[in-house]
Design an enzyme around this catalytic site. Sequence first.
Site, mmCIF file in Angstrom:
data_model
loop_
_atom_site.group_PDB
_atom_site.id
_atom_site.type_symbol
_atom_site.label_atom_id
_atom_site.label_comp_id
_atom_site.label_asym_id
_atom_site.label_seq_id
_atom_site.Cartn_x
_atom_site.Cartn_y
_atom_site.Cartn_z
ATOM 1 N N ARG A 177 0.857 -1.190 0.000
ATOM 2 C CA ARG A 177 0.000 0.000 0.000
ATOM 3 C C ARG A 177 0.891 1.237 0.000
ATOM 4 O O ARG A 177 1.880 1.305 0.715
ATOM 5 C CB ARG A 177 -0.934 -0.008 1.200
ATOM 6 N N SER A 178 0.543 2.221 -0.813
ATOM 7 C CA SER A 178 1.421 3.374 -1.026
ATOM 8 C C SER A 178 1.686 4.172 0.248
ATOM 9 O O SER A 178 2.763 4.744 0.411
ATOM 10 C CB SER A 178 0.859 4.279 -2.123
ATOM 11 N N THR A 179 0.744 4.214 1.168
ATOM 12 C CA THR A 179 0.982 4.934 2.423
ATOM 13 C C THR A 179 2.167 4.333 3.164
ATOM 14 O O THR A 179 3.012 5.062 3.703
ATOM 15 C CB THR A 179 -0.274 4.906 3.316
ATOM 16 N N LEU A 180 2.280 3.009 3.175
ATOM 17 C CA LEU A 180 3.411 2.365 3.847
ATOM 18 C C LEU A 180 4.716 2.615 3.100
ATOM 19 O O LEU A 180 5.777 2.760 3.717
ATOM 20 C CB LEU A 180 3.151 0.873 4.017
ATOM 21 N N ALA A 181 4.654 2.689 1.781
ATOM 22 C CA ALA A 181 5.850 2.980 0.990
ATOM 23 C C ALA A 181 6.396 4.369 1.331
ATOM 24 O O ALA A 181 7.609 4.592 1.310
ATOM 25 C CB ALA A 181 5.535 2.878 -0.497
ATOM 26 N N ARG A 182 5.527 5.278 1.686
ATOM 27 C CA ARG A 182 5.960 6.642 2.015
ATOM 28 C C ARG A 182 6.729 6.707 3.328
ATOM 29 O O ARG A 182 7.371 7.705 3.624
ATOM 30 C CB ARG A 182 4.753 7.571 2.043
ATOM 31 N N ASP A 211 0.799 -16.688 -8.468
ATOM 32 C CA ASP A 211 0.473 -17.458 -9.665
ATOM 33 C C ASP A 211 -0.985 -17.888 -9.721
ATOM 34 O O ASP A 211 -1.620 -18.127 -8.688
ATOM 35 C CB ASP A 211 1.355 -18.707 -9.740
ATOM 36 N N GLU A 254 8.119 -10.440 1.285
ATOM 37 C CA GLU A 254 9.266 -9.757 1.873
ATOM 38 C C GLU A 254 8.979 -8.265 1.931
ATOM 39 O O GLU A 254 8.612 -7.657 0.931
ATOM 40 C CB GLU A 254 10.511 -10.001 1.023
ATOM 41 N N GLN A 305 0.658 -23.247 1.583
ATOM 42 C CA GLN A 305 1.382 -22.782 2.773
ATOM 43 C C GLN A 305 0.450 -22.081 3.754
ATOM 44 O O GLN A 305 -0.492 -21.415 3.370
ATOM 45 C CB GLN A 305 2.545 -21.865 2.385
#
Length: 176
Positions: free
Chosen positions: A99-104, A115, A125, A163
């Site tokens: 989510r882009s907020t976390l990328a900021r 797949d 990761e 998994q």
Amino acid sequence: MILANDELKKLISTGRLKVDPLAPDTVRENGLDLRIGGEYAIYAYEGAVVKPCELENARHLFRIVKADEVVIPPRNFVLLTTEEYVKMPDDVVGLANLRSTLARYGLVIPPTVVDAGFEGNITIEVVNESPNTIVLKRGMRFLHLILVKAEGRALYSGTYQGQRGVTPPKGLRGEC
């Protein structure tokens, strides 16, 4: 073709796409928002020499932590798992994005494909590129999964099929 909200809801209602549990805010305009599960993995050692081509699996290199908070040290990474167990249709591929907020805040994930035909919790990761420790909470939306219609059908039969929980990497012995 990216599948939008209406198409995603159809796939879920017909049982072709399964997301369990399915929260009211999971289906978004152009994908699924998935939540942080109850455990994560972090390297157990620093400074070790890791040779993936010589390993059967790498589980011993990681410490599995069951917690309500995920602590990501500066310039380090963790393996997160989704709270949701996902079963993909055999003609739909998922493209995972943070989510882009976390990328900021300085978090990134590598390009990750879920797949067609995959079934399980998704392990992803998450890298902290910032100079700060970042703490995330269990149950927060962190992963945006864009679903794309594939041409033809495929069935995933890889190591990570089915998994549950966070899954450290397999070794690459025999592939190198």
